[in-house]
Structure formats: structure tokens, C-alpha cells
Design a protein around this motif. Sequence first.
Motif, PDB file in Angstrom:
ATOM      1  N   GLU A  35      24.216 -49.646 -75.425  1.00 51.37           N
ATOM      2  CA  GLU A  35      25.239 -48.627 -75.622  1.00 51.37           C
ATOM      3  C   GLU A  35      25.563 -47.901 -74.319  1.00 51.37           C
ATOM      4  OE1 GLU A  35      24.308 -45.917 -78.695  1.00 51.37           O
ATOM      5  OE2 GLU A  35      24.667 -47.338 -80.322  1.00 51.37           O
ATOM      6  N   ASP A  36      26.843 -47.801 -74.049  1.00 43.60           N
ATOM      7  CA  ASP A  36      27.341 -47.101 -72.862  1.00 43.60           C
ATOM      8  C   ASP A  36      28.757 -46.684 -73.192  1.00 43.60           C
ATOM      9  OD1 ASP A  36      28.616 -46.448 -70.435  1.00 43.60           O
ATOM     10  OD2 ASP A  36      27.212 -47.685 -69.298  1.00 43.60           O
ATOM     11  N   VAL A  37      29.039 -45.408 -73.041  1.00 45.90           N
ATOM     12  CA  VAL A  37      30.355 -44.902 -73.455  1.00 45.90           C
ATOM     13  C   VAL A  37      31.484 -45.585 -72.697  1.00 45.90           C
ATOM     14  CG1 VAL A  37      29.502 -42.668 -74.198  1.00 45.90           C
ATOM     15  CG2 VAL A  37      30.152 -42.986 -71.808  1.00 45.90           C
ATOM     16  N   ASP A  38      31.202 -46.120 -71.523  1.00 45.71           N
ATOM     17  CA  ASP A  38      32.253 -46.749 -70.731  1.00 45.71           C
ATOM     18  C   ASP A  38      32.261 -48.266 -70.869  1.00 45.71           C
ATOM     19  OD1 ASP A  38      33.131 -44.294 -69.681  1.00 45.71           O
ATOM     20  OD2 ASP A  38      31.516 -44.328 -68.189  1.00 45.71           O
ATOM     21  N   ALA A  39      31.346 -48.818 -71.649  1.00 44.75           N
ATOM     22  CA  ALA A  39      31.227 -50.272 -71.757  1.00 44.75           C
ATOM     23  C   ALA A  39      31.824 -50.755 -73.073  1.00 44.75           C
ATOM     24  CB  ALA A  39      29.774 -50.693 -71.648  1.00 44.75           C
ATOM     25  N   CYS A  40      32.126 -52.039 -73.100  1.00 39.50           N
ATOM     26  CA  CYS A  40      32.647 -52.686 -74.309  1.00 39.50           C
ATOM     27  C   CYS A  40      31.499 -53.454 -74.951  1.00 39.50           C
ATOM     28  CB  CYS A  40      33.780 -53.628 -73.912  1.00 39.50           C
ATOM     29  SG  CYS A  40      34.390 -54.661 -75.263  1.00 39.50           S
ATOM     30  N   TYR A  41      31.326 -53.313 -76.249  1.00 37.15           N
ATOM     31  CA  TYR A  41      30.207 -53.990 -76.899  1.00 37.15           C
ATOM     32  C   TYR A  41      30.331 -55.510 -76.805  1.00 37.15           C
ATOM     33  CZ  TYR A  41      33.129 -54.713 -81.118  1.00 37.15           C
ATOM     34  OH  TYR A  41      34.106 -55.093 -82.007  1.00 37.15           O
ATOM     35  N   LEU A  42      31.538 -56.014 -76.588  1.00 39.41           N
ATOM     36  CA  LEU A  42      31.710 -57.459 -76.417  1.00 39.41           C
ATOM     37  C   LEU A  42      30.912 -57.974 -75.218  1.00 39.41           C
ATOM     38  CD1 LEU A  42      35.557 -57.941 -76.984  1.00 39.41           C
ATOM     39  CD2 LEU A  42      33.709 -58.327 -78.617  1.00 39.41           C
ATOM     40  N   ASP A  43      30.822 -57.161 -74.164  1.00 39.30           N
ATOM     41  CA  ASP A  43      30.144 -57.611 -72.945  1.00 39.30           C
ATOM     42  C   ASP A  43      28.658 -57.857 -73.190  1.00 39.30           C
ATOM     43  OD1 ASP A  43      32.587 -57.367 -71.722  1.00 39.30           O
ATOM     44  OD2 ASP A  43      32.146 -55.437 -70.788  1.00 39.30           O
ATOM     45  N   THR A  44      28.050 -57.009 -74.017  1.00 38.47           N
ATOM     46  CA  THR A  44      26.641 -57.218 -74.365  1.00 38.47           C
ATOM     47  C   THR A  44      26.457 -58.543 -75.088  1.00 38.47           C
ATOM     48  OG1 THR A  44      26.246 -54.841 -74.554  1.00 38.47           O
ATOM     49  CG2 THR A  44      24.685 -56.299 -75.673  1.00 38.47           C
ATOM     50  N   LEU A  45      27.368 -58.849 -76.002  1.00 33.40           N
ATOM     51  CA  LEU A  45      27.284 -60.093 -76.764  1.00 33.40           C
ATOM     52  C   LEU A  45      27.557 -61.311 -75.891  1.00 33.40           C
ATOM     53  CD1 LEU A  45      29.114 -58.862 -79.983  1.00 33.40           C
ATOM     54  CD2 LEU A  45      26.676 -59.355 -79.760  1.00 33.40           C
ATOM     55  N   VAL A  46      28.518 -61.197 -74.978  1.00 38.29           N
ATOM     56  CA  VAL A  46      28.807 -62.312 -74.063  1.00 38.29           C
ATOM     57  C   VAL A  46      27.574 -62.617 -73.216  1.00 38.29           C
ATOM     58  CG1 VAL A  46      30.156 -63.037 -72.052  1.00 38.29           C
ATOM     59  CG2 VAL A  46      31.291 -61.941 -73.983  1.00 38.29           C
ATOM     60  N   HIS A  47      26.912 -61.560 -72.749  1.00 41.46           N
ATOM     61  CA  HIS A  47      25.701 -61.758 -71.945  1.00 41.46           C
ATOM     62  C   HIS A  47      24.656 -62.520 -72.746  1.00 41.46           C
ATOM     63  CE1 HIS A  47      22.491 -61.024 -69.098  1.00 41.46           C
ATOM     64  NE2 HIS A  47      21.757 -60.572 -70.096  1.00 41.46           N
ATOM     65  N   LEU A  48      24.512 -62.206 -74.028  1.00 39.67           N
ATOM     66  CA  LEU A  48      23.532 -62.896 -74.859  1.00 39.67           C
ATOM     67  C   LEU A  48      23.927 -64.357 -75.063  1.00 39.67           C
ATOM     68  CD1 LEU A  48      22.841 -60.110 -77.489  1.00 39.67           C
ATOM     69  CD2 LEU A  48      21.231 -61.005 -75.808  1.00 39.67           C
ATOM     70  N   PHE A  49      25.226 -64.614 -75.244  1.00 32.41           N
ATOM     71  CA  PHE A  49      25.709 -65.987 -75.358  1.00 32.41           C
ATOM     72  C   PHE A  49      25.363 -66.759 -74.093  1.00 32.41           C
ATOM     73  CE2 PHE A  49      27.922 -65.345 -79.221  1.00 32.41           C
ATOM     74  CZ  PHE A  49      28.515 -66.534 -79.610  1.00 32.41           C
ATOM     75  N   ASN A  50      25.729 -66.196 -72.949  1.00 28.66           N
ATOM     76  CA  ASN A  50      25.548 -66.909 -71.693  1.00 28.66           C
ATOM     77  C   ASN A  50      24.089 -67.021 -71.277  1.00 28.66           C
ATOM     78  OD1 ASN A  50      28.675 -65.657 -70.588  1.00 28.66           O
ATOM     79  ND2 ASN A  50      28.210 -67.824 -70.842  1.00 28.66           N
ATOM     80  N   SER A  51      23.237 -66.136 -71.810  1.00 31.41           N
ATOM     81  CA  SER A  51      21.828 -66.217 -71.455  1.00 31.41           C
ATOM     82  C   SER A  51      21.188 -67.481 -72.010  1.00 31.41           C
ATOM     83  CB  SER A  51      21.069 -64.987 -71.969  1.00 31.41           C
ATOM     84  OG  SER A  51      21.031 -64.964 -73.386  1.00 31.41           O
ATOM     85  N   ARG A  52      21.842 -68.117 -72.987  1.00 35.63           N
ATOM     86  CA  ARG A  52      21.340 -69.393 -73.495  1.00 35.63           C
ATOM     87  C   ARG A  52      21.573 -70.508 -72.493  1.00 35.63           C
ATOM     88  NH1 ARG A  52      24.098 -71.314 -78.224  1.00 35.63           N
ATOM     89  NH2 ARG A  52      22.223 -72.455 -78.779  1.00 35.63           N
ATOM     90  N   VAL A  53      22.524 -70.313 -71.587  1.00 38.58           N
ATOM     91  CA  VAL A  53      22.798 -71.307 -70.559  1.00 38.58           C
ATOM     92  C   VAL A  53      22.412 -70.685 -69.228  1.00 38.58           C
ATOM     93  CG1 VAL A  53      24.518 -72.792 -69.494  1.00 38.58           C
ATOM     94  CG2 VAL A  53      24.722 -72.187 -71.909  1.00 38.58           C
ATOM     95  N   VAL A  54      21.270 -71.085 -68.713  1.00 35.28           N
ATOM     96  CA  VAL A  54      20.755 -70.502 -67.481  1.00 35.28           C
ATOM     97  C   VAL A  54      21.122 -71.404 -66.312  1.00 35.28           C
ATOM     98  CG1 VAL A  54      18.706 -69.669 -66.284  1.00 35.28           C
ATOM     99  CG2 VAL A  54      18.836 -69.544 -68.788  1.00 35.28           C
ATOM    100  N   PRO A  55      21.992 -70.950 -65.399  1.00 36.98           N
ATOM    101  CA  PRO A  55      22.346 -71.788 -64.257  1.00 36.98           C
ATOM    102  C   PRO A  55      21.113 -72.168 -63.455  1.00 36.98           C
ATOM    103  CG  PRO A  55      23.782 -69.867 -64.396  1.00 36.98           C
ATOM    104  CD  PRO A  55      22.660 -69.648 -65.362  1.00 36.98           C
TER     105      PRO A  55
END
Length: 218
Positions: free
Chosen positions: A78-98
Motif C-alpha cells: 500500500e502506497d497512496v501514490d502507487a497503483c495496486y496493479l504494479d504490485t500484482l505485475v511485480h508478482l506476475f513477473n517474479s515468476r520469470v526471473v531473468p
Amino acid sequence: MGLRDQKKNRLRGDIERCTLELVIERGVDAVTIEDICAAEISKKTFFNYFPSKAAAIVGYRGTFPEVDELVEALRAGEDVDACYLDTLVHLFNSRVVPSDDAEVARLRGEALRAMPQLFFQQQKAMFGVHHIVAQAVTAYLGECPARRMMPDLLLDQEAFIASSSVSSIARIRSMLVVEGHADLTAAQTRELLARCLLAAPEAAPSSDAAPSLASNAG
């Protein structure tokens, strides 16, 4: 990083490298896990690192969080200036580790550019992930209605749209990396997609324009 972790990373890289070299040489359908393991490792070792051949090709690691874990991650992010979508995108992309192995990264880019269908072989599993994300978003926004982005819609409608948007943003972000572009943040990728959508010409108004989702919910 300790010696044990270094050894595990080297072995993971060896599995990825072997898998990608075989796929590039023979084609994905002609390569089996037995072929990959023939050189130095057991099937048990392979599955300790990757759940499937496709996962080793693309770089998927681990399983996607369940609903409760996602809700906790959203609360923690949670961050008043952040979008909750970004947290979810990070979790999606964390499944693919470069990979930090330059040769593995090069081989993966070559394989995915030559056989882009490989990147989408995981899409069947994505239906279940969409459902999990939508449930988590519904629960989270139910607790924190101030975080909603589309309060004019029903809550489950926003959750469905959010889930679909997250997977699109995560896929774009991953493909940009595969194509050799800079690794953008979730927010930067979301902004690029928003620019594209906003740049699209508006359709001419119709006399029988469709009603809003919210008014059509019944």
C-alpha cells in the motif's frame, strides 16, 4: 550470496542452457526432459528447479501465490501514490526471473524470437491465475475501497478488468526484456500501455451506444 546458493544458481543455469540449446537445435516438440537430463542430472534434480520443460525454456520458477498471499502482498504494498496493479505485475513477473548468465539470456532470446509460441505455452495455466488475482483484488478493494480506480463499476467488474490488465502488462514487460530492451518497472510498462490505448482514435458515437457495464450488471 553463499557458496550453496552459488552452486544452485550454476546448476539452474546449466539446466536452462542445456534445455535451450536442445530446443534451438531440434525444436521444442523433439526435446524431452529425459534428453535434458541425459548429460549430468536426474529427473528429480530437474524438477527441483523447474516444474516443466516449458518452464525451463521460458524461465518460470515457483508457483503463483494463492488468494490470501496476494491480499497480504497488496496490503504490504500500500502506497497512496502507487497503483495496486504494479504490485500484482511485480508478482506476475517474479515468476520469470531473468538469468544473470549472459549465455542463457542470449539463448533464451534466440529461442523465443524463433519460436514465440513457447512464451504462450503457459497461457492455459493463466486462466486459473486470472481467477486467483480477481478474487484477491475483490477482497482487497472490499477492505480498502479508497484504492479503487473505477468506483463507478461493480467491484467484481473492476477486479476482472484489473486481473486481465495485470497479465497484459506483465507479458509486455517480459517480452520487452526478451527482445533486448531495458527492463522497465511495472509502472513504466503500465504507462506505455496506457499511452498506446489513449493514442487510439476514438470511435464515432453511435445512436445505439452500449450501456455502461455497471448499468448492465443486472
